[in-house]
Design an enzyme around this catalytic site. Structure first.
Site, PDB file in Angstrom:
ATOM      1  N   TYR A   1      17.021  -8.114  42.015  1.00  0.00           N
ATOM      2  CA  TYR A   1      16.247  -7.006  41.010  1.00  0.00           C
ATOM      3  C   TYR A   1      17.077  -6.809  39.655  1.00  0.00           C
ATOM      4  O   TYR A   1      16.229  -6.978  38.643  1.00  0.00           O
ATOM      5  CB  TYR A   1      16.198  -5.606  41.811  1.00  0.00           C
ATOM      6  CG  TYR A   1      15.553  -4.708  41.009  1.00  0.00           C
ATOM      7  CD1 TYR A   1      14.437  -4.538  40.697  1.00  0.00           C
ATOM      8  CD2 TYR A   1      16.491  -3.420  40.403  1.00  0.00           C
ATOM      9  CE1 TYR A   1      13.705  -3.617  39.999  1.00  0.00           C
ATOM     10  CE2 TYR A   1      15.824  -2.470  39.678  1.00  0.00           C
ATOM     11  CZ  TYR A   1      14.358  -2.615  39.297  1.00  0.00           C
ATOM     12  OH  TYR A   1      13.654  -1.803  38.821  1.00  0.00           O
TER      13      TYR A   1
ATOM     14  N   LYS B   1      15.536  -7.562  35.864  1.00  0.00           N
ATOM     15  CA  LYS B   1      15.456  -6.575  34.758  1.00  0.00           C
ATOM     16  C   LYS B   1      16.397  -7.036  33.700  1.00  0.00           C
ATOM     17  O   LYS B   1      16.152  -6.829  32.471  1.00  0.00           O
ATOM     18  CB  LYS B   1      15.866  -5.227  35.478  1.00  0.00           C
ATOM     19  CG  LYS B   1      14.934  -4.601  36.287  1.00  0.00           C
ATOM     20  CD  LYS B   1      13.702  -4.551  35.719  1.00  0.00           C
ATOM     21  CE  LYS B   1      12.781  -3.801  36.292  1.00  0.00           C
ATOM     22  NZ  LYS B   1      11.284  -3.550  35.683  1.00  0.00           N
TER      23      LYS B   1
HETATM   24  P1  NDP Z   1       6.158   2.596  42.004  1.00  0.00           P
HETATM   25  O1  NDP Z   1       6.564   1.888  43.153  1.00  0.00           O
HETATM   26  O2  NDP Z   1       6.084   4.138  42.059  1.00  0.00           O
HETATM   27  O3  NDP Z   1       5.295   1.983  40.997  1.00  0.00           O
HETATM   28  C1  NDP Z   1       5.163   0.535  40.922  1.00  0.00           C
HETATM   29  C2  NDP Z   1       3.913   0.178  40.195  1.00  0.00           C
HETATM   30  O4  NDP Z   1       3.837  -1.466  40.177  1.00  0.00           O
HETATM   31  C3  NDP Z   1       2.826   0.468  41.324  1.00  0.00           C
HETATM   32  O5  NDP Z   1       1.612   1.093  40.472  1.00  0.00           O
HETATM   33  C4  NDP Z   1       2.226  -0.832  41.813  1.00  0.00           C
HETATM   34  O6  NDP Z   1       0.902  -0.910  42.155  1.00  0.00           O
HETATM   35  C5  NDP Z   1       2.610  -1.798  40.819  1.00  0.00           C
HETATM   36  N1  NDP Z   1       2.645  -3.256  41.184  1.00  0.00           N
HETATM   37  C6  NDP Z   1       3.667  -3.896  41.875  1.00  0.00           C
HETATM   38  N2  NDP Z   1       3.673  -5.043  42.283  1.00  0.00           N
HETATM   39  C7  NDP Z   1       2.452  -5.376  41.494  1.00  0.00           C
HETATM   40  C8  NDP Z   1       1.726  -6.563  41.123  1.00  0.00           C
HETATM   41  N3  NDP Z   1       2.043  -7.784  41.715  1.00  0.00           N
HETATM   42  N4  NDP Z   1       0.658  -6.525  40.338  1.00  0.00           N
HETATM   43  C9  NDP Z   1       0.438  -5.526  39.606  1.00  0.00           C
HETATM   44  N5  NDP Z   1       0.873  -4.132  39.930  1.00  0.00           N
HETATM   45  C10 NDP Z   1       2.075  -4.221  40.746  1.00  0.00           C
HETATM   46  O7  NDP Z   1       7.583   2.402  40.945  1.00  0.00           O
HETATM   47  P2  NDP Z   1       8.060   3.046  39.611  1.00  0.00           P
HETATM   48  O8  NDP Z   1       6.920   3.883  38.952  1.00  0.00           O
HETATM   49  O9  NDP Z   1       9.129   3.610  39.519  1.00  0.00           O
HETATM   50  O10 NDP Z   1       8.443   1.625  38.733  1.00  0.00           O
HETATM   51  C11 NDP Z   1       7.639   1.248  37.693  1.00  0.00           C
HETATM   52  C12 NDP Z   1       8.476   0.405  36.824  1.00  0.00           C
HETATM   53  O11 NDP Z   1       9.589   1.191  36.483  1.00  0.00           O
HETATM   54  C13 NDP Z   1       8.933  -0.762  37.557  1.00  0.00           C
HETATM   55  O12 NDP Z   1       8.968  -1.930  36.581  1.00  0.00           O
HETATM   56  C14 NDP Z   1      10.490  -0.555  37.972  1.00  0.00           C
HETATM   57  O13 NDP Z   1      11.349  -1.640  38.157  1.00  0.00           O
HETATM   58  C15 NDP Z   1      10.721   0.443  36.874  1.00  0.00           C
HETATM   59  N6  NDP Z   1      12.093   1.263  37.123  1.00  0.00           N
HETATM   60  C16 NDP Z   1      11.787   2.040  37.981  1.00  0.00           C
HETATM   61  C17 NDP Z   1      13.040   2.916  38.224  1.00  0.00           C
HETATM   62  C18 NDP Z   1      13.084   3.908  39.244  1.00  0.00           C
HETATM   63  O14 NDP Z   1      14.053   4.465  39.524  1.00  0.00           O
HETATM   64  N7  NDP Z   1      12.002   4.336  40.027  1.00  0.00           N
HETATM   65  C19 NDP Z   1      14.200   2.860  37.234  1.00  0.00           C
HETATM   66  C20 NDP Z   1      13.996   1.876  36.279  1.00  0.00           C
HETATM   67  C21 NDP Z   1      12.990   1.308  36.114  1.00  0.00           C
HETATM   68  P3  NDP Z   1       0.191  -1.509  43.319  1.00  0.00           P
HETATM   69  O15 NDP Z   1       0.985  -1.675  44.630  1.00  0.00           O
HETATM   70  O16 NDP Z   1      -1.128  -0.850  43.339  1.00  0.00           O
HETATM   71  O17 NDP Z   1      -0.169  -2.685  42.905  1.00  0.00           O
HETATM   72  C1  8X3 Z   2      15.640   1.192  39.408  1.00  0.00           C
HETATM   73  C2  8X3 Z   2      17.112   1.938  39.109  1.00  0.00           C
HETATM   74  O1  8X3 Z   2      19.354   1.918  39.905  1.00  0.00           O
HETATM   75  O2  8X3 Z   2      17.767   1.669  41.679  1.00  0.00           O
HETATM   76  O3  8X3 Z   2      15.460   0.229  38.359  1.00  0.00           O
HETATM   77  O4  8X3 Z   2      18.227  -0.136  40.035  1.00  0.00           O
HETATM   78  S1  8X3 Z   2      18.195   1.236  40.211  1.00  0.00           S
END
Ligand code: NDP
Ligand code: 8X3
Length: 257
Positions: free
Chosen positions: A158, A162
């Site tokens: 992961y 990133k």
């Molecule tokens: P969620 O799991 O709540 O949302 C993830 C979204 O990504 C969903 O809408 C899912 O939709 C979509 N997704 C996953 N795989 C695919 C795919 N193959 N094609 C299209 N859509 C896809 O997580 P977050 O909102 O937290 O994550 C959003 C972004 O933020 C990610 O890039 C994550 O790495 C990043 N992030 C999150 C953090 C956290 O602590 N939550 C911290 C830092 C970054 P569906 O399943 O309907 O396709």
């Molecule tokens: C998601 C935040 O700390 O779980 O990007 O990697 S962490």
């Protein structure tokens, strides 16, 4: 009306978490939206919610798996006329699977994370940004992570994806420097969304424990930052933002009550 009114915003992963929050916050700014993710029914519910609240905007929803390159290009190609000129692209779709150590992580998990977080982001960028360049207008906002700045045990793949998002954002900023286009990387720390539920394969208790004893970020917190970056005047490019909950200071420093 603010600077964003009437602009078209294309969001990947809009069915949950940060992506869904971005949809709500751009709708509040009177933007027209293209909402994509694999779960179409979620997008349809969100569309109904947004249109009830903001009847003046237009919302196009389409099922899209960003890992399927041909589908990405087909969806962008087939955008209805009113949505063809994308002003803001939010590359948000992403996920993490498990906390396996590097020596144990399965090939399947590696492929899913790289195909989604790295190649998926690239697919959508390559499908949308050339037209932005032609029009001389556009903003690419990539959702990175603190995991793109520091690696931690159990997060090798992961974190690698990133770090790749960081690299692509930096390179793209340089490649577009002679254009009016802007690039922003938003790197959140701990955000309570479905992220950990997905990481732990549906185990809600394990997911909840990630945020125990702290006040984590919400999808709305990140959406506010995304909208702030998008709504700066055209000569201002906010390029790299790291957003922590107040109780976090690095991937290793988290203060729990
Ligand atoms: P969620 O799991 O709540 O949302 C993830 C979204 O990504 C969903 O809408 C899912 O939709 C979509 N997704 C996953 N795989 C695919 C795919 N193959 N094609 C299209 N859509 C896809 O997580 P977050 O909102 O937290 O994550 C959003 C972004 O933020 C990610 O890039 C994550 O790495 C990043 N992030 C999150 C953090 C956290 O602590 N939550 C911290 C830092 C970054 P569906 O399943 O309907 O396709
Ligand atoms: C998601 C935040 O700390 O779980 O990007 O990697 S962490």
């Amino acid at each position: 009306m603010g600077r964003l009114a009437g602009q078209t915003v294309f969001i990947t992963g809009a069915s949950a978490g940060i992506g869904a929050s971005c949809a709500r916050h751009f709708a509040e700014e009177h933007c027209n939206l293209v909402l994509t993710a694999r779960r179409l029914e979620r997008l349809e519910e969100l569309r109904a919610e947004l249109l009830a609240q903001y009847p003046e905007i237009q919302v196009h929803v389409v099922a899209l798996d960003v890992t399927k390159r041909a589908d990405v290009f087909a969806v962008v190609d087939a955008l209805p006329e009113a949505f063809k000129n994308v002003d803001v692209l939010v590359n948000n779709a992403g996920l993490s699977l498990g906390l396996d150590h590097l020596l144990d992580v399965s090939e399947e998990s590696v492929n899913i994370m790289f195909d989604t977080n790295v190649k998926g982001l690239l697919n959508v960028t390559q499908a949308i940004v050339p037209a932005m360049k032609q029009r001389g207008k556009g903003h690419i906002i990539n959702i990175g992570s603190v995991a793109g700045k520091q690696a931690y045990a159990g997060g090798s793949i992961y974190c690698a994806t990133k770090h790749a998002v960081e690299a692509m954002s930096q390179a793209l900023t340089q490649e577009l420097v002679n254009t009016p286009l802007r690039v922003t990387l938003v790197a959140p720390g701990l955000v309570q969304t479905e992220f950990s539920v997905v990481r732990f394969h549906g185990n809600q208790d394990k997911a909840d424990s990630v945020y125990k004893g702290l006040d984590p970020l919400t999808g709305d917190d990140i959406a506010e930052v995304v909208v702030f970056a998008a709504s700066r005047p055209p000569h201002v490019q906010i390029n790299d933002i790291l957003v922590y909950p107040t109780q976090q200071a690095s991937v290793f420093h988290i203060h729990r009550n």
